[in-house]
Design a protein around this motif. Structure first.
Motif, PDB file in Angstrom:
ATOM      1  N   GLU A 224       2.708  -6.054 -14.960  1.00 30.27           N
ATOM      2  CA  GLU A 224       3.395  -5.805 -16.152  1.00 30.27           C
ATOM      3  C   GLU A 224       4.632  -5.006 -16.112  1.00 30.27           C
ATOM      4  O   GLU A 224       5.686  -5.142 -16.886  1.00 30.27           O
ATOM      5  CB  GLU A 224       2.497  -5.284 -17.263  1.00 30.27           C
ATOM      6  N   ALA A 225       4.360  -3.847 -15.575  1.00 31.78           N
ATOM      7  CA  ALA A 225       5.423  -2.650 -15.072  1.00 31.78           C
ATOM      8  C   ALA A 225       6.693  -3.458 -14.480  1.00 31.78           C
ATOM      9  O   ALA A 225       7.708  -3.236 -14.992  1.00 31.78           O
ATOM     10  CB  ALA A 225       4.974  -1.608 -14.487  1.00 31.78           C
ATOM     11  N   ASN A 226       6.439  -4.429 -13.377  1.00 32.72           N
ATOM     12  CA  ASN A 226       7.251  -5.217 -12.676  1.00 32.72           C
ATOM     13  C   ASN A 226       8.181  -5.841 -13.836  1.00 32.72           C
ATOM     14  O   ASN A 226       9.463  -6.142 -13.776  1.00 32.72           O
ATOM     15  CB  ASN A 226       6.794  -5.949 -11.572  1.00 32.72           C
ATOM     16  N   LYS A 227       7.508  -6.642 -14.671  1.00 29.06           N
ATOM     17  CA  LYS A 227       8.039  -7.484 -15.643  1.00 29.06           C
ATOM     18  C   LYS A 227       8.868  -6.830 -16.606  1.00 29.06           C
ATOM     19  O   LYS A 227      10.070  -7.248 -16.942  1.00 29.06           O
ATOM     20  CB  LYS A 227       6.908  -8.414 -16.470  1.00 29.06           C
ATOM     21  N   SER A 228       8.375  -5.538 -16.985  1.00 29.91           N
ATOM     22  CA  SER A 228       9.160  -4.954 -17.921  1.00 29.91           C
ATOM     23  C   SER A 228      10.477  -4.189 -17.180  1.00 29.91           C
ATOM     24  O   SER A 228      11.252  -4.125 -17.729  1.00 29.91           O
ATOM     25  CB  SER A 228       8.151  -3.595 -18.413  1.00 29.91           C
ATOM     26  N   LEU A 229      10.298  -4.084 -16.126  1.00 27.88           N
ATOM     27  CA  LEU A 229      11.347  -3.322 -15.370  1.00 27.88           C
ATOM     28  C   LEU A 229      12.465  -4.423 -15.297  1.00 27.88           C
ATOM     29  O   LEU A 229      13.581  -4.117 -15.183  1.00 27.88           O
ATOM     30  CB  LEU A 229      10.914  -2.768 -13.674  1.00 27.88           C
ATOM     31  N   SER A 230      11.974  -5.584 -15.130  1.00 25.74           N
ATOM     32  CA  SER A 230      13.133  -6.839 -14.671  1.00 25.74           C
ATOM     33  C   SER A 230      13.772  -7.020 -15.823  1.00 25.74           C
ATOM     34  O   SER A 230      14.940  -7.194 -16.051  1.00 25.74           O
ATOM     35  CB  SER A 230      12.131  -7.905 -14.304  1.00 25.74           C
TER      36      SER A 230
ATOM     37  N   GLU B  16      -7.450  -4.132 -12.632  1.00 26.74           N
ATOM     38  CA  GLU B  16      -6.385  -3.590 -13.991  1.00 26.74           C
ATOM     39  C   GLU B  16      -5.390  -3.066 -13.488  1.00 26.74           C
ATOM     40  O   GLU B  16      -4.120  -2.923 -14.012  1.00 26.74           O
ATOM     41  CB  GLU B  16      -7.376  -2.597 -14.647  1.00 26.74           C
ATOM     42  N   LEU B  17      -5.354  -2.186 -12.351  1.00 22.15           N
ATOM     43  CA  LEU B  17      -4.214  -1.617 -11.754  1.00 22.15           C
ATOM     44  C   LEU B  17      -3.168  -2.617 -11.448  1.00 22.15           C
ATOM     45  O   LEU B  17      -1.841  -2.526 -11.523  1.00 22.15           O
ATOM     46  CB  LEU B  17      -4.472  -0.756 -10.481  1.00 22.15           C
ATOM     47  N   ASN B  18      -3.511  -3.703 -10.551  1.00 20.83           N
ATOM     48  CA  ASN B  18      -2.748  -4.899 -10.565  1.00 20.83           C
ATOM     49  C   ASN B  18      -1.928  -5.462 -11.573  1.00 20.83           C
ATOM     50  O   ASN B  18      -0.825  -5.789 -11.626  1.00 20.83           O
ATOM     51  CB  ASN B  18      -3.476  -5.964  -9.443  1.00 20.83           C
ATOM     52  N   THR B  19      -2.773  -5.687 -12.751  1.00 24.14           N
ATOM     53  CA  THR B  19      -2.256  -6.037 -13.892  1.00 24.14           C
ATOM     54  C   THR B  19      -1.270  -5.146 -14.435  1.00 24.14           C
ATOM     55  O   THR B  19      -0.322  -5.707 -14.929  1.00 24.14           O
ATOM     56  CB  THR B  19      -3.463  -6.323 -15.036  1.00 24.14           C
ATOM     57  N   THR B  20      -1.775  -3.912 -14.279  1.00 24.94           N
ATOM     58  CA  THR B  20      -0.698  -2.985 -14.876  1.00 24.94           C
ATOM     59  C   THR B  20       0.681  -3.029 -14.050  1.00 24.94           C
ATOM     60  O   THR B  20       1.821  -3.000 -14.557  1.00 24.94           O
ATOM     61  CB  THR B  20      -1.193  -1.540 -14.822  1.00 24.94           C
ATOM     62  N   ILE B  21       0.397  -3.011 -12.669  1.00 25.03           N
ATOM     63  CA  ILE B  21       1.656  -2.999 -11.911  1.00 25.03           C
ATOM     64  C   ILE B  21       2.361  -4.294 -12.063  1.00 25.03           C
ATOM     65  O   ILE B  21       3.867  -4.419 -12.427  1.00 25.03           O
ATOM     66  CB  ILE B  21       1.397  -3.012 -10.338  1.00 25.03           C
TER      67      ILE B  21
END
Length: 132
Positions: A42-48, A35-40
């Protein structure tokens, strides 16, 4: 069964419970890591996405600032052209003020001279009437 065998059996059961407990904890930790990997991700996609949007906005803001600077330079140039107009209006105001002062002085001088002249004129008329 002897006491040593019973102790060994209790130790084996305790070890099996401990291993099962550790397996349960490790599976839970593995799920948390997934779940942490999935969240990371998604966060990277959002930051991009945010970075791309911010870059686009910065380009737009830069264009607006350039247009604002051009407009401000134009306004400053046009205001600079009005300086002689206001200088001329100021000079005209000073001239009108000087004209008013001169007119006031002339009026005062003529008024006082006419009072003197009027009394002199009456005296001349009286004296000429008396002589005639």
């Amino acid at each position: 069964m002897s006491g040593g065998e019973i102790a060994a059996l209790i130790a084996a059961i305790a070890f099996a419970v401990l291993v099962l407990g550790l397996c349960y904890v490790l599976f839970k930790v593995a799920n948390v890591v997934k779940e942490l990997n999935t969240t990371i991700e998604e966060a990277n996609k959002s930051l991009s996405t945010i970075t791309k949007d911010a870059d686009h906005l910065l380009i737009e803001v830069e264009g607006l600032l350039n247009k604002s600077n051009t407009t401000l330079d134009d306004v400053n140039g046009k205001l600079g052209l009005t300086d002689p107009l206001f200088r001329a209006i100021g000079d005209l105001g000073e001239s009108v003020s000087s004209l008013n002062a001169s007119t006031r002085n002339l009026t005062t001088h003529l008024s006082s001279a006419s009072k003197k002249g009027a009394s002199l004129g009456i005296a001349k008329k009286v004296s000429s009437s008396v002589k005639d």
